[in-house]
Design a protein around this motif. Sequence first.
Motif, PDB file in Angstrom:
ATOM      1  N   UNK A   1       0.910   1.378  -1.176  1.00 17.98           N
ATOM      2  CA  UNK A   1       0.873   1.177   0.270  1.00 17.98           C
ATOM      3  C   UNK A   1       2.075   0.370   0.755  1.00 17.98           C
ATOM      4  N   UNK A   2       2.528  -0.580  -0.060  1.00 14.44           N
ATOM      5  CA  UNK A   2       3.702  -1.380   0.307  1.00 14.44           C
ATOM      6  C   UNK A   2       4.957  -0.520   0.345  1.00 14.44           C
ATOM      7  N   UNK A   3       5.067   0.431  -0.566  1.00 14.08           N
ATOM      8  CA  UNK A   3       6.226   1.328  -0.552  1.00 14.08           C
ATOM      9  C   UNK A   3       6.157   2.278   0.645  1.00 14.08           C
ATOM     10  N   UNK A   4       4.960   2.822   0.920  1.00 13.25           N
ATOM     11  CA  UNK A   4       4.836   3.811   1.998  1.00 13.25           C
ATOM     12  C   UNK A   4       4.947   3.195   3.382  1.00 13.25           C
ATOM     13  N   UNK A   5       4.747   1.881   3.484  1.00 13.89           N
ATOM     14  CA  UNK A   5       4.920   1.223   4.788  1.00 13.89           C
ATOM     15  C   UNK A   5       6.370   1.226   5.244  1.00 13.89           C
ATOM     16  N   UNK A   6       7.297   1.436   4.306  1.00 15.27           N
ATOM     17  CA  UNK A   6       8.717   1.476   4.667  1.00 15.27           C
ATOM     18  C   UNK A   6       9.096   2.759   5.381  1.00 15.27           C
TER      19      UNK A   6
END
Length: 486
Positions: free
Chosen positions: A354-359
């Motif tokens: 989720x942290x990667x896809x928030x970018x």
Amino acid sequence: MPQTRSQSQATISFPKKKVSRTLDKAKISGDTKLERTNLQATRCSVKILPLSPRKRLGDDNLCNTPHLPPCSPPKQGKKENGPPCSRSPKGRRLVFDNQLTMKSPSKKEQTRAHQNKIHSSGRKDQEITTNSEQRCPLEKESACVRLFKQEGTCYQQAKLVLNTAVPDRLPAREKEMNVIRNFLREHICGKKAGSLYLSGAPGTGKTACLSRILQDLKKELKGFKTIMLNCMSLRSAQAVFPAIAQEICQEEVSRPAGKDMMKKLEYHMTAEKGPMIVLVLDEVDQLDSKGQDVLYTLFEWPWLSNSRLVLIGIANTLDLTDRILPRLQAREKCKPRLLNFPPYTKNQIATILQDRLDLVSGVQVLDNAAIQFCARKVSALSGDVRKALDVCRRAIEIVESDVKSQTVLKPLSECKSPSESLVPKQVGLIHISQVISEVDGNRMSLSKEGTQDSFPLQQKILVCSLLLLTRQLKIKEVTLGKLYEA
């Protein structure tokens, strides 16, 4: 001399120049209509053949007849030999650019308009122009259709952020990163030698965390040099010393490691003047040798007098130093500091994804249920976050190929703006399960023919190797190392 020409062949009579001059004078004369009608009346009896690309001879080519046509038809190319095609477009046409092209009038329309201008009055000219102006927007609206295609920019951004490179932030590894950062700061700033051993399963973030910390420390601290070597790329365990010498001494070493090289390396590491050396050996368990002399030499270097070496070893084995290097346990100084990286849990993997896809800006590409399902599956199998990233990236590629193959036809009147894009398709739980079943399917499932091909190829090779060893060497016990060598 006998006559060679056949009697039946017709003689060719060439026209006189006076006939052509009289015809030219008749053309130039004022009453052209009467002359043309007279010529047409005389030409009716002559059979005129159509022109063709093949060569004609004699009277068939009409070049020897005294009655010449007033004008010859235009030459036809290879493409125009077939039936004449109308240039006016029938039906609808597709416009791929933002600019709308207007229809150019044909030659027939131009000639008709020219004749109407000459033979008609000004009122008729106004009626023609108003009719053409009314016809153009109708043709423009009915004939133009825009072809909209799905743009996969969001999918490309999602695949970029889901790569296995070193990211800016590493969630769920704050504790381990603080330990490594404090260890390096203590030894670099205090100019004190030491050794650290990082262990953990593949994909638990050992190399990524260390690389991120070293990149940050290069901006903060000065006075240290970093050497990173992957021991998997070395031909043998002894080849690690020439690789280290090439980085420290900045000169190529072709011959194998000897006593002179070892003395030179020890001199550079124990010299009074010089920066601190941070030596990182990734996959250090590949330096396994007879008597473990290579590993003992490397782990004993930091404890030489006036040493400036900070050694960091990375491997998957948890008890490498205890099992392979028991002599280090006898010396309290030579014992390296241990730090273990546990496998990622399902919550940690979901947080990383989720942290990667928030970018990615815009619509969320992966569904929340798909992220949770991927995290649960990967954590139950291995806890390897690289595997979770690969599964999500493969699922995005499947959805992207489906969306790119879809085309939507919309009239120009319905679209609001030329840059209008449709809502992309999300990666769901079905796509994640499809990728996981392809990667980690039931390999032991029975085939349709029977149980003949139920074993995977690797297990077949191991069984065959075991049978060969027991028959050739005639031994009852076979070690795992000999089995893999065979």
